[in-house]
Scaffold this motif. Structure first.
Motif, PDB file in Angstrom:
ATOM      1  N   ASN A  61       0.869  -1.175   0.000  1.00 27.27           N
ATOM      2  CA  ASN A  61       0.000   0.000   0.000  1.00 27.27           C
ATOM      3  C   ASN A  61       0.905   1.223   0.000  1.00 27.27           C
ATOM      4  OD1 ASN A  61       0.814   0.442   2.744  1.00 27.27           O
ATOM      5  ND2 ASN A  61      -0.822  -0.918   3.442  1.00 27.27           N
ATOM      6  N   GLU A  62       0.378   2.376   0.370  1.00 23.29           N
ATOM      7  CA  GLU A  62       1.154   3.610   0.256  1.00 23.29           C
ATOM      8  C   GLU A  62       2.395   3.648   1.133  1.00 23.29           C
ATOM      9  OE1 GLU A  62      -1.651   6.659   1.115  1.00 23.29           O
ATOM     10  OE2 GLU A  62      -2.602   6.581  -0.854  1.00 23.29           O
ATOM     11  N   ILE A  63       2.371   2.958   2.264  1.00 17.70           N
ATOM     12  CA  ILE A  63       3.475   3.076   3.216  1.00 17.70           C
ATOM     13  C   ILE A  63       4.020   1.732   3.695  1.00 17.70           C
ATOM     14  CG2 ILE A  63       2.723   5.351   4.060  1.00 17.70           C
ATOM     15  CD1 ILE A  63       1.572   3.888   6.523  1.00 17.70           C
ATOM     16  N   SER A  64       3.767   0.654   2.967  1.00 22.60           N
ATOM     17  CA  SER A  64       4.321  -0.635   3.380  1.00 22.60           C
ATOM     18  C   SER A  64       4.614  -1.503   2.161  1.00 22.60           C
ATOM     19  CB  SER A  64       3.367  -1.373   4.318  1.00 22.60           C
ATOM     20  OG  SER A  64       2.237  -1.862   3.617  1.00 22.60           O
ATOM     21  N   LYS A  65       5.451  -2.505   2.388  1.00 18.16           N
ATOM     22  CA  LYS A  65       5.797  -3.461   1.342  1.00 18.16           C
ATOM     23  C   LYS A  65       5.479  -4.872   1.814  1.00 18.16           C
ATOM     24  CE  LYS A  65       9.604  -0.733  -0.646  1.00 18.16           C
ATOM     25  NZ  LYS A  65      11.038  -0.748  -1.056  1.00 18.16           N
ATOM     26  N   GLN A  66       5.407  -5.788   0.845  1.00 14.74           N
ATOM     27  CA  GLN A  66       5.165  -7.194   1.168  1.00 14.74           C
ATOM     28  C   GLN A  66       6.021  -8.072   0.265  1.00 14.74           C
ATOM     29  OE1 GLN A  66       1.134  -8.696   0.574  1.00 14.74           O
ATOM     30  NE2 GLN A  66       1.373 -10.064   2.331  1.00 14.74           N
ATOM     31  N   CYS A  67       6.485  -9.172   0.819  1.00 15.38           N
ATOM     32  CA  CYS A  67       7.260 -10.129   0.044  1.00 15.38           C
ATOM     33  C   CYS A  67       6.308 -11.010  -0.774  1.00 15.38           C
ATOM     34  CB  CYS A  67       8.112 -10.996   0.966  1.00 15.38           C
ATOM     35  SG  CYS A  67       9.037 -12.276   0.091  1.00 15.38           S
ATOM     36  N   PRO A  68       6.466 -11.062  -2.095  1.00 19.75           N
ATOM     37  CA  PRO A  68       5.567 -11.882  -2.913  1.00 19.75           C
ATOM     38  C   PRO A  68       5.820 -13.381  -2.758  1.00 19.75           C
ATOM     39  CG  PRO A  68       7.298 -10.941  -4.275  1.00 19.75           C
ATOM     40  CD  PRO A  68       7.459 -10.337  -2.913  1.00 19.75           C
ATOM     41  N   GLU A  69       6.949 -13.749  -2.148  1.00 24.22           N
ATOM     42  CA  GLU A  69       7.288 -15.168  -2.004  1.00 24.22           C
ATOM     43  C   GLU A  69       6.788 -15.741  -0.678  1.00 24.22           C
ATOM     44  OE1 GLU A  69       8.560 -17.016  -4.357  1.00 24.22           O
ATOM     45  OE2 GLU A  69       8.636 -15.288  -5.716  1.00 24.22           O
ATOM     46  N   CYS A  70       7.166 -15.092   0.449  1.00 21.31           N
ATOM     47  CA  CYS A  70       6.796 -15.662   1.759  1.00 21.31           C
ATOM     48  C   CYS A  70       5.654 -14.905   2.433  1.00 21.31           C
ATOM     49  CB  CYS A  70       7.995 -15.714   2.686  1.00 21.31           C
ATOM     50  SG  CYS A  70       8.604 -14.094   3.245  1.00 21.31           S
ATOM     51  N   GLY A  71       5.259 -13.756   1.873  1.00 22.52           N
ATOM     52  CA  GLY A  71       4.123 -13.011   2.412  1.00 22.52           C
ATOM     53  C   GLY A  71       4.451 -12.089   3.574  1.00 22.52           C
ATOM     54  N   LYS A  72       5.718 -12.025   3.994  1.00 23.12           N
ATOM     55  CA  LYS A  72       6.105 -11.161   5.104  1.00 23.12           C
ATOM     56  C   LYS A  72       5.844  -9.697   4.757  1.00 23.12           C
ATOM     57  CE  LYS A  72       8.352  -9.695   8.820  1.00 23.12           C
ATOM     58  NZ  LYS A  72       7.847  -9.864  10.193  1.00 23.12           N
ATOM     59  N   GLU A  73       5.216  -8.967   5.704  1.00 19.91           N
ATOM     60  CA  GLU A  73       4.945  -7.546   5.512  1.00 19.91           C
ATOM     61  C   GLU A  73       6.046  -6.716   6.172  1.00 19.91           C
ATOM     62  OE1 GLU A  73       1.107  -6.918   7.186  1.00 19.91           O
ATOM     63  OE2 GLU A  73       0.046  -7.624   5.401  1.00 19.91           O
ATOM     64  N   TRP A  74       6.404  -5.601   5.541  1.00 19.30           N
ATOM     65  CA  TRP A  74       7.450  -4.726   6.041  1.00 19.30           C
ATOM     66  C   TRP A  74       6.934  -3.300   6.120  1.00 19.30           C
ATOM     67  CZ3 TRP A  74      11.879  -6.946   7.737  1.00 19.30           C
ATOM     68  CH2 TRP A  74      12.111  -8.272   7.339  1.00 19.30           C
ATOM     69  N   TRP A  75       7.149  -2.687   7.289  1.00 19.94           N
ATOM     70  CA  TRP A  75       6.691  -1.322   7.545  1.00 19.94           C
ATOM     71  C   TRP A  75       7.874  -0.468   8.007  1.00 19.94           C
ATOM     72  CZ3 TRP A  75       1.370  -0.180   7.100  1.00 19.94           C
ATOM     73  CH2 TRP A  75       0.548  -1.298   6.912  1.00 19.94           C
ATOM     74  N   PRO A  76       7.843   0.822   7.735  1.00 19.30           N
ATOM     75  CA  PRO A  76       8.900   1.699   8.243  1.00 19.30           C
ATOM     76  C   PRO A  76       8.940   1.658   9.767  1.00 19.30           C
ATOM     77  CG  PRO A  76       7.591   2.825   6.566  1.00 19.30           C
ATOM     78  CD  PRO A  76       6.870   1.551   6.887  1.00 19.30           C
ATOM     79  N   SER A  77      10.142   1.671  10.315  1.00 18.14           N
ATOM     80  CA  SER A  77      10.317   1.615  11.766  1.00 18.14           C
ATOM     81  C   SER A  77      11.307   2.694  12.188  1.00 18.14           C
ATOM     82  CB  SER A  77      10.831   0.235  12.186  1.00 18.14           C
ATOM     83  OG  SER A  77      10.977   0.144  13.584  1.00 18.14           O
TER      84      SER A  77
END
Length: 251
Positions: free
Chosen positions: A107-123
């Protein structure tokens, strides 16, 4: 309205009048990879752009992000900081830390791994900063990484497993050798240099002899209101904390 928050090497693109560019077309030529992500805020579309090189287009200029505080509104300066942090995070977060696959925007402020589905957010990195007073004096220090002669407040990053209060007490003890009391939360400030959150406190001197941590501090001491050294600029929470003390009743 489409607005363009474009950055290059720590500078933001502004009009010669000191405004954020807007319009249906970008103020500078763009490649597909230059547009990092788009935010939607009310009726505005905010496009975050990472330029390959500083622009030389007539009518526009590059301004250091911190200096833009002097020309932008408070709202636009805050938004510029948010955009700069997202750009920094995007460049630092290309691949999944779990499986190594290239990440995609979710979405506008996060990413996701297309392989394992892990979501990543700024920290954001959390740091504390504290104003320490003793009678009619304030403790000011000059960090070795300061590029000017300005003196600021004791500050440092929060470590894993610490509360904010514990981090303040540890940083004060490590950097100055002093003990403090009456520790109170004062306020906070996003700090996009490159990606942080400054949490401000006030405290009073409780005891100890000033002994500076020379690895980090080049100078420091107690100063009265009428004999202050050069202090941080108005963009920082350090300046707000100092000015709050300067305007408070003495005693």
């Amino acid at each position: 309205m489409i607005r363009y928050f474009a950055f290059c090497q720590g500078d933001i693109l502004l009009t010669n009048e000191g405004d954020v560019p807007f319009g249906l077309q970008s103020p500078v030529p763009l490649q597909p990879w230059n547009v990092v992500t788009t935010l939607h805020m009310g009726s505005d579309e905010i496009r975050i752009i990472g330029l390959d090189e500083p622009t030389t287009v007539d009518g526009y200029r590059m301004v250091p992000l911190r200096k833009s505080f002097e020309v932008l509104s408070n709202a636009d300066y805050g938004l510029a900081g948010k955009c700069a942090e997202l750009l920094y995070w995007h460049r630092q977060t290309r691949y999944c830390g779990v499986c190594g696959a290239p990440l995609k925007w979710q979405n506008e402020i996060s990413k996701q791994c297309p392989e394992c589905g892990k979501e990543w957010w700024p920290s954001p990195a959390v740091a504390v900063i504290v104003r320490i007073t003793r009678d009619d004096e304030i403790l000011l220090v000059h960090a070795r990484n300061f590029k000017s002669n300005r003196y600021g407040l004791v500050a440092g990053f929060v470590e894993t497993g610490e509360t904010l209060e514990q981090a303040v007490e540890r940083e004060v003890r490590e950097e100055t050798g002093l003990c403090i009391k009456d520790l109170r939360y004062w306020g906070s400030q996003p700090w996009p240099f490159p990606c942080g959150l400054m949490v401000g406190f006030t405290a009073k001197y409780a005891g100890g002899e000033l002994c500076l941590q020379r690895e980090e501090l080049g100078a420091g001491g107690w100063f009265r209101r009428d004999a202050l050294p050069e202090i941080p600029d108005k963009a920082s929470i350090a300046r707000e904390l100092i000015e709050d003390w300067l305007t408070a009743d003495k005693g």
